[in-house]
Design an enzyme around this catalytic site. Structure first.
Site, PDB file in Angstrom:
ATOM      1  CB  SER A 179     -21.581  32.426  13.550  1.00  0.00           C
ATOM      2  OG  SER A 179     -20.332  33.018  13.385  1.00  0.00           O
ATOM      3  CE  LYS A 191     -19.056  31.216   9.964  1.00  0.00           C
ATOM      4  NZ  LYS A 191     -18.325  32.396  10.471  1.00  0.00           N
ATOM      5  CD  GLN A 222     -16.210  33.915   8.286  1.00  0.00           C
ATOM      6  OE1 GLN A 222     -17.078  34.218   9.091  1.00  0.00           O
ATOM      7  NE2 GLN A 222     -15.672  32.708   8.248  1.00  0.00           N
TER       8      GLN A 222
END
Length: 489
Positions: free
Chosen positions: A308, A333, A337
């Site tokens: 991420s 990833k 979010q």
């Protein structure tokens, strides 16, 4: 019969639920300034209650359960279950519902302090799966690896549980033991770890300067204070005359979007792209650097546990700052979010994937990861499974535990001649040699005492920077660039 391998060590209290940090977009993130005017990324975040038909349907189901179920029911548990069901229906391991206590822990993790074993987990195809053990954490030291599936805790299966319920089983009183069974790709039988729960504080930035003038900064996750800590440590190294830098984001599971953008700007020239965030309508918000490049060479270390935000940093530095990436392919990833806590009204929280992020050149790395410029894989003993202390290993046996012992011995430079799991005379000789060096009775048998001594010695060996092949390669690349710069003067 389930094979049991046990490693007892001090770890933090419990796993944080959901994907621990992933890539979190808070209302203070760099794109959030457009929220007030209804522009940009936040314009796609909408809300709307249930339709009357949906309200009637859910209400009817609740009434039917409450009126007809043969046991007393907990209405709040049913409501929570309904929300969990909606989140699971998304089939997105990074979108999750958290109850009040878990939500509080999540917010604490964003601040850089939390209770856990030092690993990010998510629910992937119904399995509680490790995204990454945090670098330097007890979980990493124990041998927990990215993509490990957690099967059970203290004999209770985690299969079929929503993530919060699974995490609740892993949590417990400080000093108690969580016996965790792990399924690992490529290993035929489950591995078992006996982990003593404990509380820890997390330092997200660690820096040091080598005698040759090369600085090394490790970032374990991107929490709210990480950018400030990074800037402070970087400035300190520069004041000491640093000639080159190695940034280490191995086993870093991610964190806050604005933080990784801030750190990237320390190296990406002004006006160059850092990251693009694309909403469900295909609209992109582009983050351009307001910083400047460095006059000294930089390399970045990554591995399969770099996820991420770590991948955003890797992509930005590789594509917009010419930084060389060293190590393994990253996790993969590529989503963003954000959390919603005020709307639910009781301290609980929804963490929802609202967008995907792209590298500067527009590549979506989700489930693919980023390839290093120089691929370097650590020796096999870095990820060897622990030895079952309840069994005695001796001549003419054949097992996975014997294989682990052989790999450990080879890693320590005591060659057994094979690593296939068969305990032959060469293995026996190697065991005796190790026992003699540790002043243990040299009987050539691996009992609990010998196994513990072997694992302790191996951990020290792994922690020695001289045995870190990826770090050595990263340093070598910086040294090469320093020489090239000097020759061009």
């Amino acid at each position: 019969m389930l094979k049991k391998r046990t490693a007892v060590l001090m770890v933090v209290v419990a796993l944080i639920s959901g994907s621990l940090l992933t890539l979190f977009l808070s209302n203070s993130s760099s794109f959030a300034g457009q929220a007030a005017s209804g522009e940009g990324l936040f314009a796609s975040i909408t809300s709307g209650g249930l339709k009357s038909t949906e309200t009637r349907k859910i209400g009817a189901a609740l009434d039917l359960i409450e009126g007809n179920y043969y046991k007393d029911i907990d209405r709040s548990a049913l409501v929570d279950g309904a929300i969990n069901g909606m989140m699971q229906a998304l089939s997105d391991p990074y979108s999750t519902y958290m109850g009040r206590e878990t939500a509080q822990q999540f917010e604490e993790s964003i601040e850089g302090s939390f209770s856990g074993i030092g690993a990010e987990v998510s629910l992937n195809n119904g399995n509680v799966t490790v995204v990454s053990p945090i670098k330097g954490s007890p979980a990493e030291k124990a041998g927990i690896r990215s993509k490990d599936v957690l099967l059970s805790v203290n004999g209770e299966s985690l299969a079929g549980l929503e993530l919060n319920a699974a995490v609740a089983k892993i949590r417990g009183v400080k000093g108690s033991t969580a016996t965790i069974q792990v399924k690992r790709e490529g290993v035929s039988e489950p591995i078992e770890y006996a982990i003593v729960r404990d509380d820890v504080a997390l330092e997200t930035v660690n820096a040091r300067l080598r005698d040759d003038g090369i600085g090394i900064i490790e970032i374990t996750q991107f929490s709210s204070n990480t950018a400030e800590r990074f800037k402070k440590e970087l400035l300190n190294l520069e004041k000491k005359g640093m000639k080159g830098l190695v940034i280490d984001v191995r086993n870093n599971p991610g964190g806050v979007l604005s933080v990784v953008i801030d750190i990237s700007q320390q190296f990406v020239p002004q006006g160059e792209m850092i990251v693009q965030v694309e909403d469900k309508n295909g609209k992109r918000e582009k983050s351009l650097s307001k910083g400047s490049s460095k006059s000294y060479p930089v390399t970045l270390l990554m591995n399969k546990g770099s996820a991420s935000a770590s991948e955003i940093l890797a992509g930005a530095l590789q594509q917009s700052a010419g930084v060389i990436l060293v190590g393994d392919n990253s996790f993969g990833k590529g989503t963003v979010q954000t959390s919603f806590d005020k709307q639910l009204g009781d301290g609980s929280l929804l963490k929802i994937t609202i967008a995907k992020w792209l590298t500067p050149d527009g590549t979506w790395i989700h489930e693919k990861g980023i390839k290093p410029d120089i691929a370097v894989t650590q020796p096999g003993y870095f990820s060897v499974a622990p030895i079952n202390k309840e069994k005695t290993l001796k001549y003419n046996m054949n097992s996975e535990d014997v294989k682990s012992a052989q790999i450990m011995l080879d890693g320590l430079g005591i060659k057994s001649g094979r690593t296939d799991g068969y305990f032959d005379q060469g293995t026996q000789k190697a065991v005796k040699s190790f026992q003699t060096s540790q002043k243990i009775e040299a009987n050539g048998i691996i009992d609990a005492k010998t196994a513990e001594a072997l694992e302790t010695m191996l951990i020290k060996h792994i922690q020695d920077p001289l045995n870190d092949e990826q770090l050595k390669q990263g340093i070598a690349e910086v040294q090469k660039e320093i020489k090239a710069m000097a020759s061009n003067k």
